[in-house]
Design an enzyme around this catalytic site. Structure first.
Site: not given
Ligand code: TXE
Length: 478
Positions: A173, A226-227, A231, A248, A282, A329, A380
């Site tokens: 996904k 992700g966030s 997480g 991560e 990250c 963002q 972050e």
């Molecule tokens: O992240 P999300 P977003 C941080 C960074 C950014 C913020 C938001 O601060 O501004 O997160 O980004 C999926 N169940 N990082 O909204 O929501 C979502 O669809 C299962 C830092 O993009 O964490 C996507 O595929 N999955 C980070 C993934 O999770 C779910 C990199 C990440 O999305 C879900 C990215 C749920 N309930 C963002 N909700 C890094 N540091 O590398 C969302 N997702």
């Protein structure tokens, strides 16, 4: 516009229940394409297909897995310029960065092709007479892969490739901002001779598609980047049903600059680490911790170099910093700048929203002098925003570096072997850099952090086997 980026479920390309549009953050008037958005029901079909394919793929020969992954890696490498262009249009990183990321994805598949052959196990003598003990690794089963938008080829590659190499099947996904890159990757994987259902791509929201992956009893393991907030939800849902999980979740990575550092090298490290890829890494060097004796000289040099950075369309020659990936963002970056001002941080430069010939999410890189307790120095931001903190000396710098809930990466610029060695030993992180930016890692060695940055076994390199396999100990009496 017809749906260009479809889902791939059980060996077939499928439309979704709704359609979304993938934007181009450099040029909002030129979207990248429409994509199929699945719901929970379609996701469950993909999971079922992966579960049905799992026994066959688990027993496939290492040669078959090697051939499939090697072919995928070779095609990505051969088409890295074209894939890089798609990535630059969709995510907004500059073309050279995007082509580099495509090449990394290709190399990752090549590396894990080799891992399929290197499997192996151990044979030990038993403590009992006549008994032999074999220790082997087996696939975990169905792996759910939930990826972010900031490395839309490399992060999926470093999750999908080890999953398949070790004999697991996959439900992938991607993040909603980058369906084009996910489709391009799936298109290449779809031609690699995998059994139907061994690899599935399901686009859609985290709430529907992501949640269905987390909740399904058929998904044995979930790898997430992700966030922190998401997480935590991933951990709660998977722990509830006892699934294996790897997270991560970013960082607030310190780059320490000591008084004995080569100042030009240190400024280069800071500039690259903090602002390249628009700060959306990250591993970004978002906290610059500078020893008092060189603080003002360092800040003056960094300020000049930051001011000279060229922000522009991701595909334009000469662009050094592409647009921010999305409006959400950009708003988050702007709100952190406002928080910084309210907390009393000294705003040195940057942070303006910029106009360019095409309408996009352009923002100049921002530099602030902050205090360790400021939110902009602790949370972050995930944009081209760096804070400078002043340290009295090495010990103070180390304490500041470790004073964070995160623990992904830490860097130090110094000519002192003693301090470099001490820092490598005492930085509470998963990755340490000496005279290098915190961002920029190799593809064949472990990646991951400590504290709030990571949970579960490391990603990448040989260490990926910890997550993507389960150990079996067999006793034989002869
Ligand atoms: O992240 P999300 P977003 C941080 C960074 C950014 C913020 C938001 O601060 O501004 O997160 O980004 C999926 N169940 N990082 O909204 O929501 C979502 O669809 C299962 C830092 O993009 O964490 C996507 O595929 N999955 C980070 C993934 O999770 C779910 C990199 C990440 O999305 C879900 C990215 C749920 N309930 C963002 N909700 C890094 N540091 O590398 C969302 N997702």
């Amino acid at each position: 516009m017809s749906t260009r980026f479809k889902n791939f479920i059980n060996g077939r390309w499928d439309t979704g229940v709704t359609t979304g549009t993938s934007e181009n953050p450099s040029d909002l008037g030129q979207p990248v394409g429409d994509y199929a958005r699945a719901d929970a029901h379609q996701t469950e079909m993909a999971i079922r297909a992966a579960a049905d394919a799992a026994p066959q793929w688990a027993l496939s020969t290492p040669q078959r897995r090697f051939d499939a992954l090697d072919q995928i890696g070779a095609e990505i490498l051969a088409r890295k310029d074209e894939l890089g262009e798609l990535l630059a249009r969709e995510e907004g990183k500059t073309l050279p960065e995007a082509v580099g990321e495509a090449a990394r994805a290709g190399n990752i598949f090549k590396f894990f092709a080799g891992e399929a052959l290197r499997g192996g196990g151990e044979k030990l003598a038993s403590v009992r007479p006549g008994v032999e003990v074999d220790i082997t690794r087996e696939p975990v089963g169905v792996v759910g892969i939930i990826a972010p938008w900031n490395f839309p080829l490399a992060i999926p590659a470093w999750k999908i490739a080890p999953a398949l190499a070790h004999g697991n099947t996959v439900v992938f996904k991607p993040a909603e901002l980058v369906p084009g890159c996910a489709w391009a990757l799936a298109d290449i994987i779809s031609r690699a001779g995998l059994p139907a259902g061994a690899f599935n791509l399901v686009n859609g929201s985290g709430r529907q598609v992501g949640q269905a992956i987390l909740d399904s009893e058929l998904v044995d393991a979930v790898s997430f980047t992700g966030s922190q907030a998401t997480g935590a939800a991933v951990l709660a849902a998977t722990s509830k049903r006892g699934a294996k999980v790897q997270l991560e979740m970013g960082g607030k990575n310190p780059l320490v600059v000591l008084a004995d550092a080569d100042l030009d090298l240190a400024v280069d490290c800071a500039l690259q680490g903090a602002f390249f890829s628009t700060g959306q890494r990250c591993t970004a060097s978002s906290r610059l911790i500078v020893e008092a004796a060189v603080h003002d000289a360092f800040v003056a040099k960094l300020r000049e170099r930051t001011r000279a950075l060229k922000v522009g369309h991701a595909l334009d020659k000469g662009t050094q910093i592409g647009p921010v990936a999305s409006r959400a963002q950009l708003e988050q970056n702007q709100s952190y700048l406002e928080i910084g001002r309210q907390e009393g941080a000294e705003h040195l430069l940057g942070g303006e929203q910029l106009e360019r010939p095409t309408m996009g999410h352009y923002m100049s890189p921002a530099l602030l002098l902050a205090k360790p307790e400021h939110r902009i120095a602790r949370e972050e931001i995930f944009g081209p925003v760096a804070v400078v903190l002043k340290a009295d000396g090495y010990e103070h710098a180390l304490a500041l570096a470790n004073d964070t809930p995160f623990g992904l990466c830490a860097g130090i610029c110094t000519t002192s072997l003693k301090h470099a060695t001490h820092f490598k030993r005492h930085a509470k992180v998963g990755m340490v850099m000496v005279n290098l930016p915190t961002a920029g890692v190799d593809f064949h060695v472990p990646f991951g952090g400590r504290k709030s940055s990571s949970h579960g076994p490391r990603e990448q390199g040989r260490y990926a086997a910890e997550f993507y396999t389960t150990v079996k100990t067999a006793y034989t009496f002869t």
